[in-house]
Design an enzyme around this catalytic site. Structure first.
Site, PDB file in Angstrom:
ATOM      1  N   ASN A  10      39.214 -23.181  32.906  1.00 57.80           N
ATOM      2  CA  ASN A  10      40.343 -22.599  33.649  1.00 57.80           C
ATOM      3  C   ASN A  10      40.060 -21.114  33.846  1.00 57.80           C
ATOM      4  O   ASN A  10      40.193 -20.324  32.913  1.00 57.80           O
ATOM      5  CB  ASN A  10      41.624 -22.822  32.829  1.00 57.80           C
ATOM      6  N   TRP A  11      39.670 -20.764  35.053  1.00 55.89           N
ATOM      7  CA  TRP A  11      39.294 -19.363  35.311  1.00 55.89           C
ATOM      8  C   TRP A  11      40.516 -18.449  35.435  1.00 55.89           C
ATOM      9  O   TRP A  11      40.369 -17.234  35.496  1.00 55.89           O
ATOM     10  CB  TRP A  11      38.487 -19.264  36.618  1.00 55.89           C
ATOM     11  N   LYS A  12      41.677 -19.027  35.537  1.00 57.33           N
ATOM     12  CA  LYS A  12      42.921 -18.244  35.727  1.00 57.33           C
ATOM     13  C   LYS A  12      42.770 -17.342  36.954  1.00 57.33           C
ATOM     14  O   LYS A  12      42.135 -17.735  37.924  1.00 57.33           O
ATOM     15  CB  LYS A  12      43.273 -17.474  34.460  1.00 57.33           C
ATOM     16  N   HIS A  96      50.636 -25.482  32.335  1.00 58.82           N
ATOM     17  CA  HIS A  96      49.981 -24.492  31.469  1.00 58.82           C
ATOM     18  C   HIS A  96      51.036 -23.534  30.904  1.00 58.82           C
ATOM     19  O   HIS A  96      51.998 -23.192  31.582  1.00 58.82           O
ATOM     20  CB  HIS A  96      48.930 -23.716  32.275  1.00 58.82           C
ATOM     21  N   GLU A  98      51.068 -20.454  30.508  1.00 57.70           N
ATOM     22  CA  GLU A  98      51.297 -19.229  31.286  1.00 57.70           C
ATOM     23  C   GLU A  98      52.243 -19.509  32.447  1.00 57.70           C
ATOM     24  O   GLU A  98      53.023 -18.640  32.853  1.00 57.70           O
ATOM     25  CB  GLU A  98      49.951 -18.658  31.763  1.00 57.70           C
ATOM     26  N   GLU A 168      47.498 -27.337  23.729  1.00 61.02           N
ATOM     27  CA  GLU A 168      47.163 -25.917  23.693  1.00 61.02           C
ATOM     28  C   GLU A 168      48.235 -25.157  22.915  1.00 61.02           C
ATOM     29  O   GLU A 168      49.272 -24.784  23.483  1.00 61.02           O
ATOM     30  CB  GLU A 168      47.094 -25.358  25.118  1.00 61.02           C
ATOM     31  N   GLY A 174      43.926 -17.248  24.325  1.00 61.69           N
ATOM     32  CA  GLY A 174      43.513 -15.882  24.638  1.00 61.69           C
ATOM     33  C   GLY A 174      43.674 -14.913  23.484  1.00 61.69           C
ATOM     34  O   GLY A 174      43.582 -13.701  23.664  1.00 61.69           O
ATOM     35  N   SER A 214      41.275 -20.525  22.589  1.00 65.37           N
ATOM     36  CA  SER A 214      40.163 -19.745  22.024  1.00 65.37           C
ATOM     37  C   SER A 214      39.001 -20.622  21.565  1.00 65.37           C
ATOM     38  O   SER A 214      38.354 -20.357  20.546  1.00 65.37           O
ATOM     39  CB  SER A 214      40.661 -18.857  20.877  1.00 65.37           C
ATOM     40  N   GLY A 236      38.938 -18.074  28.495  1.00 67.52           N
ATOM     41  CA  GLY A 236      38.015 -16.937  28.489  1.00 67.52           C
ATOM     42  C   GLY A 236      36.542 -17.317  28.497  1.00 67.52           C
ATOM     43  O   GLY A 236      35.747 -16.763  29.268  1.00 67.52           O
TER      44      GLY A 236
HETATM   45  C1  PEP Z   1      43.730 -21.626  28.438  1.00 70.66           C
HETATM   46  O1  PEP Z   1      44.240 -20.710  29.054  1.00 70.66           O
HETATM   47  O2  PEP Z   1      43.940 -22.805  28.780  1.00 70.66           O
HETATM   48  C2  PEP Z   1      42.895 -21.294  27.293  1.00 70.66           C
HETATM   49  C3  PEP Z   1      42.595 -22.238  26.443  1.00 70.66           C
HETATM   50  O3  PEP Z   1      42.486 -20.000  27.201  1.00 70.66           O
HETATM   51  P1  PEP Z   1      41.471 -19.381  26.100  1.00 70.66           P
HETATM   52  O4  PEP Z   1      40.327 -20.334  25.960  1.00 70.66           O
HETATM   53  O5  PEP Z   1      41.073 -18.059  26.658  1.00 70.66           O
HETATM   54  O6  PEP Z   1      42.252 -19.272  24.824  1.00 70.66           O
END
Ligand code: PEP
Length: 251
Positions: A10-12, A96, A98, A168, A174, A214, A236
């Site tokens: 997921n590049w966001k 998600h 976010e 998640e 993040g 993460s 990330g």
């Molecule tokens: C995500 O946003 O789905 C995610 C898992 O981010 P990160 O790997 O940066 O924690």
């Protein structure tokens, strides 16, 4: 029961068109054989390019990060599922944290998005997971299973088979904090049991449940080797080709 292994990046809201093109080329260069399905979920403007660059790569799929719940119409700035399908998008990330946090998406709205994505022949990756305060209060199982039920359990069995779930924990996204293997396994097992209660053992056993939060090359193998963890949703680390490829090869 053999479940599909999936790693989704997921590049966001990162990468321009040329940057994204370069990153995908690097990911492809670092690719090594395996049976994991690799999903690249760039910003919407980059989807068509991502599809073109990966079209002849058997392991690769393209994912969108969101879509609108209505079919089409006067929703300035929004993204229709039918438009995503028309450029060959395979997966859509829905729910998600976010989107829940910054765009106030509720499970009721997310349920409508899920239905819309399925109606256009794409596969949802449904995200659920508790906040830090909920984990500290000990309500994490209740929170995550409730999210699962409210957003997905309106589906009939045939549609549910197309769902992948991503657990998640919000406190791990993040932040550099990762759920321990024990925490991940017990939650994934709980989610699978909840699915079994509604759709039966066979469908529950064939549902891919990904871990996100993460995840990186150093911890991916210990997470992906857990009995109920079938891959990862990566934020990330999906922006660095070598790290992402290493995660994809961590089964
Ligand atoms: C995500 O946003 O789905 C995610 C898992 O981010 P990160 O790997 O940066 O924690």
């Amino acid at each position: 029961m053999q479940r599909k292994k999936i790693v989704a990046g997921n590049w966001k809201m990162n990468k321009t068109l040329p940057e994204g093109e370069q990153l995908i080329r690097e990911i492809l260069e670092n690719e090594s054989p395996g049976d994991v399905e690799v999903v690249i979920a760039p910003p919407a403007m980059l989807l068509e390019m991502a599809k073109r660059l990966t079209a002849d790569k058997a392991r690769f799929r393209v994912g969108a990060q969101n879509c609108h719940h209505e079919e089409r119409g006067a929703y300035t700035g929004e993204l229709a599922a039918e438009a995503l399908a028309s450029v060959g998008v395979d997966y859509v990330i829905v729910g998600h944290s976010e989107r829940r946090q910054y765009f106030h998406e509720t499970d009721a709205l997310i349920a409508q998005k899920i239905t819309r994505v399925l109606a256009h022949g794409m596969a949802p990756i449904y995200c659920c997971g508790e906040m830090l305060a909920e984990r500290q209060a000990g309500t994490h199982f209740q929170v995550a299973t409730q999210q699962l039920k409210e957003a997905l359990f309106h589906l009939d069995a045939e549609d549910f088979k197309k769902i992948s779930v991503a657990y998640e924990p919000v406190w791990a996204i993040g932040t550099g904090l990762t759920a321990s293997p024990e925490q991940a396994q017990e939650m994934h097992h709980t989610l699978r049991k909840t699915i079994e209660g509604r759709y039966g053992a066979e469908i529950a056993a064939s549902t891919s449940i990904l871990y996100g939060g993460s995840c990186n090359p150093a911890n991916a193998r210990s997470l992906f080797s857990l009995p109920d963890v079938d891959g990862g949703l990566i934020g990330g680390a999906s922006l660095k080709a070598k790290d992402f490829a290493a995660i994809c090869n961590s089964f």
